[in-house]
Design a protein around this motif. Sequence first.
Motif, short mmCIF file in Angstrom:
data_model
loop_
_atom_site.label_atom_id
_atom_site.label_comp_id
_atom_site.label_asym_id
_atom_site.label_seq_id
_atom_site.Cartn_x
_atom_site.Cartn_y
_atom_site.Cartn_z
N LEU A 73 0.82 -1.20 0.00
CA LEU A 73 0.00 0.00 0.00
C LEU A 73 0.86 1.26 0.00
CD1 LEU A 73 -2.71 -1.21 2.52
CD2 LEU A 73 -3.02 -0.86 0.06
N ASN A 74 1.96 1.23 0.73
CA ASN A 74 2.87 2.37 0.72
C ASN A 74 3.51 2.57 -0.64
OD1 ASN A 74 3.68 3.85 3.48
ND2 ASN A 74 2.96 1.78 3.96
N LEU A 75 3.77 1.47 -1.35
CA LEU A 75 4.33 1.57 -2.70
C LEU A 75 3.35 2.30 -3.62
CD1 LEU A 75 6.28 0.93 -5.01
CD2 LEU A 75 5.30 -1.38 -5.11
N VAL A 76 2.09 1.93 -3.55
CA VAL A 76 1.10 2.58 -4.40
C VAL A 76 0.96 4.06 -4.04
CG1 VAL A 76 -1.29 2.59 -5.19
CG2 VAL A 76 -0.16 0.43 -4.69
N ALA A 77 0.89 4.35 -2.76
CA ALA A 77 0.73 5.74 -2.32
C ALA A 77 1.93 6.59 -2.71
CB ALA A 77 0.51 5.79 -0.82
N SER A 78 3.12 6.03 -2.61
CA SER A 78 4.34 6.81 -2.86
C SER A 78 4.69 6.90 -4.33
CB SER A 78 5.52 6.18 -2.10
OG SER A 78 5.30 6.22 -0.71
N SER A 79 4.39 5.86 -5.11
CA SER A 79 4.78 5.84 -6.51
C SER A 79 3.64 6.23 -7.44
CB SER A 79 5.28 4.43 -6.89
OG SER A 79 5.63 4.37 -8.26
N PHE A 80 2.48 5.61 -7.27
CA PHE A 80 1.34 5.91 -8.15
C PHE A 80 0.61 7.17 -7.71
CE2 PHE A 80 -3.19 5.39 -9.28
CZ PHE A 80 -3.06 5.39 -10.66
N GLY A 81 0.48 7.36 -6.40
CA GLY A 81 -0.30 8.47 -5.90
C GLY A 81 0.05 9.82 -6.50
N PRO A 82 1.33 10.22 -6.51
CA PRO A 82 1.67 11.54 -7.05
C PRO A 82 1.38 11.70 -8.54
CG PRO A 82 3.42 10.71 -5.63
CD PRO A 82 2.47 9.58 -5.84
N LEU A 83 1.17 10.59 -9.25
CA LEU A 83 0.87 10.68 -10.67
C LEU A 83 -0.56 11.15 -10.92
CD1 LEU A 83 2.48 7.36 -12.02
CD2 LEU A 83 3.51 9.64 -11.88
N VAL A 84 -1.47 10.92 -9.97
CA VAL A 84 -2.89 11.20 -10.21
C VAL A 84 -3.52 12.12 -9.17
CG1 VAL A 84 -3.19 9.00 -11.42
CG2 VAL A 84 -3.63 9.10 -8.95
N VAL A 85 -2.81 12.39 -8.09
CA VAL A 85 -3.36 13.24 -7.02
C VAL A 85 -2.77 14.64 -7.12
CG1 VAL A 85 -3.57 13.58 -4.54
CG2 VAL A 85 -3.75 11.28 -5.50
N HIS A 86 -3.64 15.64 -7.10
CA HIS A 86 -3.24 17.03 -7.24
C HIS A 86 -3.91 17.85 -6.14
CE1 HIS A 86 -1.78 15.64 -11.09
NE2 HIS A 86 -3.00 15.19 -11.39
N PRO A 87 -3.55 19.12 -6.00
CA PRO A 87 -4.13 19.92 -4.91
C PRO A 87 -5.65 19.99 -4.91
CG PRO A 87 -2.19 21.01 -5.78
CD PRO A 87 -2.45 19.84 -6.68
N ASP A 88 -6.27 19.88 -6.08
CA ASP A 88 -7.73 19.95 -6.11
C ASP A 88 -8.38 18.57 -6.08
OD1 ASP A 88 -6.91 19.19 -8.61
OD2 ASP A 88 -8.36 20.43 -9.71
N SER A 89 -7.58 17.52 -5.84
CA SER A 89 -8.11 16.15 -5.79
C SER A 89 -8.65 15.82 -4.41
CB SER A 89 -7.01 15.14 -6.15
OG SER A 89 -6.47 15.36 -7.42
N GLU A 90 -9.39 14.71 -4.35
CA GLU A 90 -9.82 14.13 -3.08
C GLU A 90 -9.31 12.70 -2.99
OE1 GLU A 90 -14.04 14.44 -2.87
OE2 GLU A 90 -14.03 16.63 -2.60
N ILE A 91 -8.86 12.31 -1.80
CA ILE A 91 -8.49 10.93 -1.51
C ILE A 91 -9.49 10.42 -0.49
CG2 ILE A 91 -6.71 9.39 -0.62
CD1 ILE A 91 -4.64 11.52 -1.35
N LEU A 92 -10.14 9.30 -0.81
CA LEU A 92 -11.24 8.81 0.01
C LEU A 92 -10.86 7.50 0.70
CD1 LEU A 92 -14.29 9.12 0.75
CD2 LEU A 92 -14.80 7.78 -1.30
N VAL A 93 -10.99 7.48 2.02
CA VAL A 93 -10.80 6.26 2.82
C VAL A 93 -11.99 6.16 3.78
CG1 VAL A 93 -8.28 6.43 2.68
CG2 VAL A 93 -9.47 7.37 4.67
N THR A 94 -12.01 5.11 4.59
CA THR A 94 -13.04 4.99 5.61
C THR A 94 -12.40 5.03 6.99
OG1 THR A 94 -13.14 2.60 6.10
CG2 THR A 94 -14.13 3.35 4.02
N ALA A 95 -13.22 5.33 7.98
CA ALA A 95 -12.73 5.36 9.36
C ALA A 95 -12.41 3.97 9.87
CB ALA A 95 -13.77 6.01 10.26
N ALA A 96 -12.83 2.94 9.15
CA ALA A 96 -12.61 1.56 9.59
C ALA A 96 -11.33 0.96 9.03
CB ALA A 96 -13.80 0.69 9.17
N GLU A 97 -10.52 1.76 8.32
CA GLU A 97 -9.31 1.20 7.72
C GLU A 97 -8.24 0.90 8.77
OE1 GLU A 97 -9.37 0.37 4.51
OE2 GLU A 97 -11.40 1.18 4.62
N HIS A 98 -7.46 -0.15 8.49
CA HIS A 98 -6.22 -0.40 9.22
C HIS A 98 -5.28 0.78 8.95
CE1 HIS A 98 -2.35 -2.33 10.17
NE2 HIS A 98 -3.03 -3.25 10.82
#
Length: 383
Positions: A73-98
Amino acid sequence: MYLDSAATAQKPQIVLDALTDYYINQNANVHRGLYQLAFQATEDYEKIRQQVGEFVGVNADNIVFTRGTTEALNLVASSFGPLVVHPDSEILVTAAEHHSNFIPWQQLAKRTGAKFVVVPPDDQGIVTTDAIIDHVTAKTAIVAVAQVTNVTGHVVDVARIGQAVHAKGGYLVVDGAQAVAHMPVDMRQLGADFYAFSGHKIYGPTGIGALVGKKQLLQQMPPIAFGGEMIDMVTEAESTWAPSPLKFEAGTPNIAGVFGLSAAITYLTQSDAEAREQHERALLDQLRTGLQAIPGMTVYGDSEGVSVVSFNLAGVHPHDLATYLDEQSIAVRAGHHCAQPLMTQLNIPATVRASVGLYSNEDDVERLLSAVRAAGRYFNESE
């Protein structure tokens, strides 16, 4: 008596034998030597990558070996994340996540300026599929969810979430750590862009797992660890990378762990999937029903959850209850389960969690229920 399989499963003999056999008969580094022992180790290693792919319904080049779900998961967040996430983006998770599927996205949002959206649970600790979909917008770049949550065992409909996310142009990342041991996983049906799981929760060794990713996305992603075997060419001025998935596997991998993972998948797939699910469902139903009959008991989640049951006994701290059970030689987990945002939402410090595996049986559950009832009497009398 062991009822903490959600934390790590006990290992069958076939897995222990595979680890021993590798070190005794196959011990050589992979992707390096030209001698026969190294060649055979490499060939077997890559055959296992194919086996892992077949286990989740993809090709071998969709499989990146990692240390486990957290690293994946850290690999995706660190490598893929910056390719598609920008200041006007939203990242959605749930309160039940590990935490391993919460903190990487929280930190990515901080680095990029994106909005970090957390979907709240209901009073049973459940975040439903509908609630997740309701929070998906045209700004949603990434949705990261657990297929099965590690506190309540609630199962979300990954395919439905994926359809909603993709319709808005976003991407779906799935934490499958608690799912793969308890249900079939087929990426062709789920439609997730990335899926992560750990070997030690499916009866394999610790320190090994996999990131399953769509090939075109893995090809776009830059490596985040550098060193041997992930390169194509190195000069003083520049370096180029090996193709995916090797570009993400710098250095000597956990070769023995990969062989152990292969044995664990063999062990799991040789048993009847429907019979496994029925066995575990019967145990969880027995456990949930028995707990709910105990005065002062709160049971979280719902009857459709898999793998785990979390609960609290009124007037008894979860740590005290777990310690009491341990004195009866019953091993359960107590704490926030690396899900502190969920505990905060439920306004509790922790829960006791019991989780089953293929080796669990009805006597184990009845012993636990009997001990919990005795604990209630003990602590109430102590007051």
